[in-house]
Design a protein around this motif. Structure first.
Motif, PDB file in Angstrom:
ATOM      1  N   ASN A  95       6.309   7.063   4.352  1.00 28.88           N
ATOM      2  CA  ASN A  95       7.232   6.968   5.626  1.00 28.88           C
ATOM      3  C   ASN A  95       8.513   7.452   5.319  1.00 28.88           C
ATOM      4  N   GLN A  96       8.790   7.484   3.877  1.00 30.94           N
ATOM      5  CA  GLN A  96      10.281   7.881   3.566  1.00 30.94           C
ATOM      6  C   GLN A  96      10.405   9.548   4.130  1.00 30.94           C
ATOM      7  N   ILE A  97       9.341   9.927   4.227  1.00 37.21           N
ATOM      8  CA  ILE A  97       9.336  11.361   4.543  1.00 37.21           C
ATOM      9  C   ILE A  97       9.710  11.599   6.207  1.00 37.21           C
ATOM     10  N   PHE A  98       9.078  10.270   6.873  1.00 31.69           N
ATOM     11  CA  PHE A  98       9.426  10.304   8.406  1.00 31.69           C
ATOM     12  C   PHE A  98      10.753  10.352   8.662  1.00 31.69           C
ATOM     13  N   GLU A  99      11.586  10.126   7.933  1.00 34.32           N
ATOM     14  CA  GLU A  99      13.166   9.777   8.201  1.00 34.32           C
ATOM     15  C   GLU A  99      13.667  11.566   7.823  1.00 34.32           C
ATOM     16  N   HIS A 100      12.795  12.450   7.506  1.00 32.66           N
ATOM     17  CA  HIS A 100      13.349  13.904   7.359  1.00 32.66           C
ATOM     18  C   HIS A 100      12.348  14.841   8.185  1.00 32.66           C
ATOM     19  N   PRO A 101      12.453  14.709   9.410  1.00 31.28           N
ATOM     20  CA  PRO A 101      11.440  15.614  10.365  1.00 31.28           C
ATOM     21  C   PRO A 101      11.296  16.964   9.929  1.00 31.28           C
ATOM     22  N   GLU A 102      12.292  17.619   9.336  1.00 29.69           N
ATOM     23  CA  GLU A 102      12.268  19.002   8.809  1.00 29.69           C
ATOM     24  C   GLU A 102      11.278  19.264   7.879  1.00 29.69           C
ATOM     25  N   ILE A 103      11.354  18.305   6.935  1.00 26.67           N
ATOM     26  CA  ILE A 103      10.265  18.121   5.832  1.00 26.67           C
ATOM     27  C   ILE A 103       9.002  17.941   6.014  1.00 26.67           C
ATOM     28  N   ALA A 104       9.016  16.952   7.080  1.00 22.70           N
ATOM     29  CA  ALA A 104       7.695  16.407   7.414  1.00 22.70           C
ATOM     30  C   ALA A 104       6.953  17.353   8.438  1.00 22.70           C
ATOM     31  N   LYS A 105       7.686  18.222   9.263  1.00 25.47           N
ATOM     32  CA  LYS A 105       6.546  18.930  10.103  1.00 25.47           C
ATOM     33  C   LYS A 105       6.053  20.164   9.003  1.00 25.47           C
ATOM     34  N   ASP A 106       6.614  20.329   8.010  1.00 23.87           N
ATOM     35  CA  ASP A 106       6.021  21.362   6.904  1.00 23.87           C
ATOM     36  C   ASP A 106       5.180  20.710   6.008  1.00 23.87           C
ATOM     37  N   PHE A 107       5.580  19.427   5.650  1.00 28.11           N
ATOM     38  CA  PHE A 107       4.691  19.055   4.177  1.00 28.11           C
ATOM     39  C   PHE A 107       3.447  18.416   4.720  1.00 28.11           C
ATOM     40  N   PHE A 108       3.338  17.677   5.914  1.00 27.27           N
ATOM     41  CA  PHE A 108       2.054  16.959   6.159  1.00 27.27           C
ATOM     42  C   PHE A 108       0.984  18.045   6.552  1.00 27.27           C
ATOM     43  N   PRO A 109       1.514  19.112   7.459  1.00 25.82           N
ATOM     44  CA  PRO A 109       0.175  19.902   7.786  1.00 25.82           C
ATOM     45  C   PRO A 109      -0.167  20.685   6.529  1.00 25.82           C
ATOM     46  N   LEU A 110       0.628  20.815   5.651  1.00 32.09           N
ATOM     47  CA  LEU A 110       0.015  21.246   4.252  1.00 32.09           C
ATOM     48  C   LEU A 110      -0.986  20.335   3.443  1.00 32.09           C
ATOM     49  N   LEU A 111      -0.617  19.086   3.596  1.00 33.15           N
ATOM     50  CA  LEU A 111      -1.613  18.062   2.993  1.00 33.15           C
ATOM     51  C   LEU A 111      -2.900  18.215   3.888  1.00 33.15           C
ATOM     52  N   ARG A 112      -2.630  18.449   5.255  1.00 36.44           N
ATOM     53  CA  ARG A 112      -4.158  18.459   5.931  1.00 36.44           C
ATOM     54  C   ARG A 112      -4.961  19.958   5.645  1.00 36.44           C
ATOM     55  N   SER A 113      -4.127  20.895   5.434  1.00 39.63           N
ATOM     56  CA  SER A 113      -4.774  22.153   4.955  1.00 39.63           C
ATOM     57  C   SER A 113      -5.406  21.895   3.686  1.00 39.63           C
ATOM     58  N   TRP A 114      -5.053  21.292   2.553  1.00 44.45           N
ATOM     59  CA  TRP A 114      -5.563  20.848   1.497  1.00 44.45           C
ATOM     60  C   TRP A 114      -6.971  20.212   1.968  1.00 44.45           C
ATOM     61  N   TYR A 115      -7.013  19.319   2.591  1.00 42.95           N
ATOM     62  CA  TYR A 115      -7.907  18.455   2.953  1.00 42.95           C
ATOM     63  C   TYR A 115      -8.975  19.267   3.450  1.00 42.95           C
ATOM     64  N   GLU A 116      -8.616  20.389   4.443  1.00 43.52           N
ATOM     65  CA  GLU A 116      -9.705  21.079   5.221  1.00 43.52           C
ATOM     66  C   GLU A 116     -10.228  22.217   4.183  1.00 43.52           C
ATOM     67  N   ASP A 117      -9.359  22.741   3.137  1.00 45.48           N
ATOM     68  CA  ASP A 117      -9.752  23.649   2.054  1.00 45.48           C
ATOM     69  C   ASP A 117     -11.058  22.935   1.334  1.00 45.48           C
ATOM     70  N   GLY A 118     -10.590  21.692   1.018  1.00 44.85           N
ATOM     71  CA  GLY A 118     -11.809  21.052   0.345  1.00 44.85           C
ATOM     72  C   GLY A 118     -13.190  20.996   0.805  1.00 44.85           C
ATOM     73  N   LYS A 119     -13.319  21.150   2.054  1.00 45.09           N
ATOM     74  CA  LYS A 119     -14.549  21.184   2.609  1.00 45.09           C
ATOM     75  C   LYS A 119     -15.472  22.588   2.332  1.00 45.09           C
ATOM     76  N   ARG A 120     -14.504  23.716   2.211  1.00 44.37           N
ATOM     77  CA  ARG A 120     -15.229  24.818   1.733  1.00 44.37           C
ATOM     78  C   ARG A 120     -14.896  25.626   0.495  1.00 44.37           C
ATOM     79  N   LEU A 121     -13.771  25.322  -0.195  1.00 44.03           N
ATOM     80  CA  LEU A 121     -13.733  25.819  -1.379  1.00 44.03           C
ATOM     81  C   LEU A 121     -13.738  24.705  -2.740  1.00 44.03           C
TER      82      LEU A 121
END
Length: 452
Positions: free
Chosen positions: A252-278
């Motif tokens: 939640n520390q990252i929630f205080e920094h929206p510019e970081i959050a909007k890039d970092f959290f989708p990155l985590l999601r993409s790694w999770y999705e990549d784990g389904k196929r790679l």
């Protein structure tokens, strides 16, 4: 012979020979022996790997006990050997040498006397209340390739204590463990996403014991997010054979920094999705810990907060309060005392633990504790004043809390105010509405908020 006596006596003897006291897994094995349980059953009850208890913990435990009693000890003869040994010691009346008595007494007090409850509860503490169903859920999940676990609860609800046990379990599985506490980041790291991701990768490299080679993978032409992913995929994950448990605490520390959050959290999601196929991404097991709902706008398909295993920690139940009291040797079998404490604190784990600690020491009676609880002279003064300072720094939160105090019904607050108050533990969320968490906060803040 009483097991509690045996455990204390073993710790006494271990300290005498400069050996560490029994750890949690060793105590569990001895409890199992006293209760005629197999290793498999002990492991199942405590959410350990049977192989870990059988092949790692037990041999070392019996070696250490053999050193204490001076004879070979096995699972089969353990109880008989220990009872015979300590019975003979009790009847021999051999005094402890005076030069060792003071040191031994001090060491024993450190092992047996409860520590002041503050922060995460250590792995070997007898005062941790297991959340067995939740722990088993998480342990099962992190064994799955590419797993993602999300642990959410307000402050001081036991998230980090639970995370310690998740990491301990992963360690038993021989996973590589990386733990990043995002409260520890220097604020300038949040100045831009490139700086944050380089910090992120450098710290993970260090904890894995792998040489940092950021410059070899960072390419401004393709951007820092793709550079970060390639660094993980082609270097970090490719360099190891066993899975990585990546634990991100206080996200939640990252929630205080929206510019970081909007890039970092989708990155985590993409790694999770990549784990389904790679296969390479299936080595990554993510555990994300946060204290409130995310209040940064994210595309649903890019958010890591709507996938994976969600875990919500709740207040202690009445049974758990009684169980903790028993750990501190308080006899609350009629549950009257536990009910009174629950009425004041709502079962908040940290507040309950602090109260029971002081009651076990005889520092205060329950009646005195409850009378002074919502005051500056009570045992919760530091906890309450810490919240008071936060509310003074953010007056809009104080106004929102005043609205919640003014009613016993759930009330609609601005979402960001509700989320922040919930992360502090001051309110509970009921759908889109908020309600005050418990009586302690009502009694204290209905007086002090007038001064803000």
């Amino acid at each position: 012979m009483n097991l509690d006596f045996v455990l204390k006596a073993i710790n006494h003897k271990l300290l005498e020979i400069d050996s560490p006291p029994l750890n949690n897994a060793e105590r569990l094995i001895l409890q199992g022996i006293w209760n005629d349980k197999t290793y498999n059953l002990v492991a199942q009850d405590a959410s350990y790997s049977p192989g870990y208890l059988t092949n790692v913990v037990a041999p070392e435990l019996f070696r250490r006990i053999s050193d204490v009693v001076g004879q070979k000890v096995t699972k089969k003869n353990c109880q008989a050997k220990l009872e015979k040994y300590f019975t003979s010691k009790a009847t021999s009346k051999k005094p402890i040498p005076s030069q060792n008595a003071a040191k031994l007494s001090a060491d024993i007090r450190q092992v047996i006397s409860p520590r002041f409850p503050s922060g995460a509860i250590s792995l070997d503490s007898p005062f941790y209340i297991q959340r067995s169903d939740i722990e088993k859920q998480i342990y099962t999940e992190i064994e799955n390739p590419g797993a993602l676990v999300r642990i959410k609860a307000p402050q001081e609800m036991g998230k980090t204590s639970l995370l310690l046990r998740v990491m301990d379990y992963a360690n038993h599985l021989d996973y590589n463990i990386v733990n990043l506490d995002l409260q520890q980041i220097d604020q300038d790291i949040f100045s831009n996403i490139n700086k944050f991701l380089r910090w992120f990768c450098a710290n993970i490299s260090r904890q894995l014991g792998i040489e940092s080679r950021l410059d070899g993978y960072w390419d401004e032409d393709i951007g820092c997010k793709i550079s970060c992913s390639l660094y993980f995929q082609d270097y970090l994950l490719d360099s190891i054979d066993l899975p990585i448990l990546l634990a991100l605490d206080e996200v939640n520390q990252i929630f205080e920094h929206p510019e970081i959050a909007k890039d970092f959290f989708p990155l985590l999601r993409s790694w999770y999705e990549d784990g389904k196929r790679l296969p390479v991404w299936q080595k990554l097991r993510l555990v994300v810990v946060h204290s409130t709902e995310i209040y940064v706008p994210l595309n649903l398909k890019q958010s890591p907060f709507n996938v994976g295993l969600p875990i919500q920690l709740h207040n202690f139940s009445l049974e758990e309060v009684v169980k903790l009291a028993k750990c501190y040797r308080l006899n609350w079998t009629d549950e009257e005392e536990a009910n009174l404490l629950m009425a004041m604190t709502g079962g908040h784990p940290a507040l309950v633990h602090l109260a029971i600690y002081h009651l076990s020491r005889g520092d205060v009676t329950l009646k005195e504790l409850l009378q002074t609880a919502p005051t500056s002279t009570g045992i919760y003064s530091s906890h309450l004043q810490r919240h008071q300072v936060k509310l003074q720094d953010e007056p809009e939160l104080a106004i929102a809390l005043s609205m919640a105090i003014g009613t016993t019904e759930p009330i609609l607050l601005e979402p960001i105010h509700a989320y922040k108050l919930n992360s502090m533990g001051l309110v509970k969320l009921d759908g889109n509405k908020a309600v005050l968490s418990h009586q302690l906060y009502r009694d204290y803040f209905q007086q002090t908020l007038k001064l803000i």
